[in-house]
Design an enzyme around this catalytic site. Structure first.
Site, PDB file in Angstrom:
ATOM      1  N   GLU A   1      35.250 -18.878  -1.083  1.00  0.00           N
ATOM      2  CA  GLU A   1      35.488 -18.478  -2.474  1.00  0.00           C
ATOM      3  C   GLU A   1      35.179 -19.673  -3.358  1.00  0.00           C
ATOM      4  O   GLU A   1      35.877 -20.684  -3.314  1.00  0.00           O
ATOM      5  CB  GLU A   1      36.947 -18.039  -2.686  1.00  0.00           C
TER       6      GLU A   1
ATOM      7  N   ARG B   1      36.178 -22.043 -12.150  1.00  0.00           N
ATOM      8  CA  ARG B   1      37.040 -22.787 -13.062  1.00  0.00           C
ATOM      9  C   ARG B   1      36.506 -24.157 -13.448  1.00  0.00           C
ATOM     10  O   ARG B   1      37.175 -24.878 -14.175  1.00  0.00           O
ATOM     11  CB  ARG B   1      38.465 -22.868 -12.508  1.00  0.00           C
TER      12      ARG B   1
ATOM     13  N   THR C   1      38.085 -16.662  -9.380  1.00  0.00           N
ATOM     14  CA  THR C   1      38.480 -16.872 -10.776  1.00  0.00           C
ATOM     15  C   THR C   1      37.585 -16.046 -11.702  1.00  0.00           C
ATOM     16  O   THR C   1      37.183 -16.479 -12.781  1.00  0.00           O
ATOM     17  CB  THR C   1      38.489 -18.364 -11.181  1.00  0.00           C
TER      18      THR C   1
ATOM     19  N   LYS D   1      44.016  -9.425  -3.589  1.00  0.00           N
ATOM     20  CA  LYS D   1      44.689 -10.714  -3.436  1.00  0.00           C
ATOM     21  C   LYS D   1      46.143 -10.489  -3.774  1.00  0.00           C
ATOM     22  O   LYS D   1      46.450  -9.715  -4.689  1.00  0.00           O
ATOM     23  CB  LYS D   1      44.143 -11.695  -4.475  1.00  0.00           C
TER      24      LYS D   1
HETATM   25  C1  3PG Z   1      43.943 -20.528  -6.559  1.00  0.00           C
HETATM   26  O1  3PG Z   1      43.353 -19.559  -6.999  1.00  0.00           O
HETATM   27  O2  3PG Z   1      44.088 -21.621  -7.136  1.00  0.00           O
HETATM   28  C2  3PG Z   1      44.488 -20.363  -5.222  1.00  0.00           C
HETATM   29  O3  3PG Z   1      45.533 -19.501  -5.276  1.00  0.00           O
HETATM   30  C3  3PG Z   1      44.820 -21.634  -4.568  1.00  0.00           C
HETATM   31  O4  3PG Z   1      46.175 -21.768  -4.456  1.00  0.00           O
HETATM   32  P1  3PG Z   1      46.705 -22.961  -3.561  1.00  0.00           P
HETATM   33  O5  3PG Z   1      46.191 -24.213  -4.229  1.00  0.00           O
HETATM   34  O6  3PG Z   1      48.195 -22.859  -3.604  1.00  0.00           O
HETATM   35  O7  3PG Z   1      46.125 -22.773  -2.218  1.00  0.00           O
END
Ligand code: 3PG
Length: 214
Positions: free
Chosen positions: A44, A48, A72, A132
């Site tokens: 993924e 961002r 995102t 998710k």
């Molecule tokens: C995100 O989209 O930032 C993820 O959920 C990552 O979360 P984490 O840093 O707790 O793994």
């Protein structure tokens, strides 16, 4: 192939999905190579950072073993950008009606993000029964996920947000969990230092421990 079949095929590739933030474009390809060498192929790449989309594009072009999803995704326009670069799936932390409507007509599988029953119902109303669960730990953790299984036995989840190397296995044994996601596989400091061997070794260990259903 329907989008549901496409998603099932993706989930057969891997059960652990690194959530990747690319700050420098130059890191994208070696990072993806390290993960793929370690056996983790579903990636993924988040939108961002400014380098996110171009990084994803470089990985798609140069790392044949990688299966790239764009994360995102917040708007229909983000989803379109993901499709335009040839991403194989897309994910969002949320599930706005506008995004769900766009994704329902899109050509690639989409995982909306849900934290509540109502958000899940909005997603399921458009045919999205795999989501998710975000932010997984603070949205109720494993007890929260178990509670959702009651009214929504057909729903499946990829918990993300607070999943770690230490607790990933506990999430993955839940019957309604098909995969887990998280940033722990690609720590920012290791990327900044170019520690690809460390990232590859963690991926390998993770894949060996968690890659296949117990
Ligand atoms: C995100 O989209 O930032 C993820 O959920 C990552 O979360 P984490 O840093 O707790 O793994």
């Amino acid at each position: 192939m329907t989008r549901k079949d496409q998603l099932a095929a993706l989930l057969a590739i891997g059960r652990v999905v690194p959530v990747i933030t690319i700050h420098r474009l130059v890191d994208a390809v070696p990072l993806a190579r390290a993960l793929v060498e370690g056996g983790i192929r579903l990636l993924e790449i988040t939108l961002r950072t400014e380098a996110g989309l171009a990084g994803a594009q470089a990985i798609i072009r140069e790392v044949p073993g990688a299966v790239v999803g764009i994360g995102t995704v917040l708007t229909p326009d983000d989803l379109k950008r993901a499709i335009d670069i040839g991403a194989q799936f897309a994910l969002s932390p949320g599930a706005t009606p506008a995004l769900l409507d766009a994704a329902a007509g899109a050509s690639i599988p989409f995982l909306p993000g849900i934290a509540t029953a109502s958000e899940l119902m909005e997603a399921m109303a458009r045919g999205f029964d795999t989501a998710k669960f975000f932010p997984a730990t603070s949205a109720g953790g494993i007890p929260g996920l178990k509670a959702l299984a009651g009214p929504f036995p057909q729903a499946r989840f990829c918990p993300t947000g607070g999943v770690t190397e230490d607790n990933a296995a506990e999430w993955l044994v839940q019957p309604n969990v098909v995969a887990v996601g998280g940033s722990w596989l690609t720590p920012a400091a290791e990327i900044a230092a170019g520690q690809w061997d460390v990232i590859r070794d963690r991926a390998q260990r993770t894949q060996a421990n968690l890659g296949a259903p117990a």
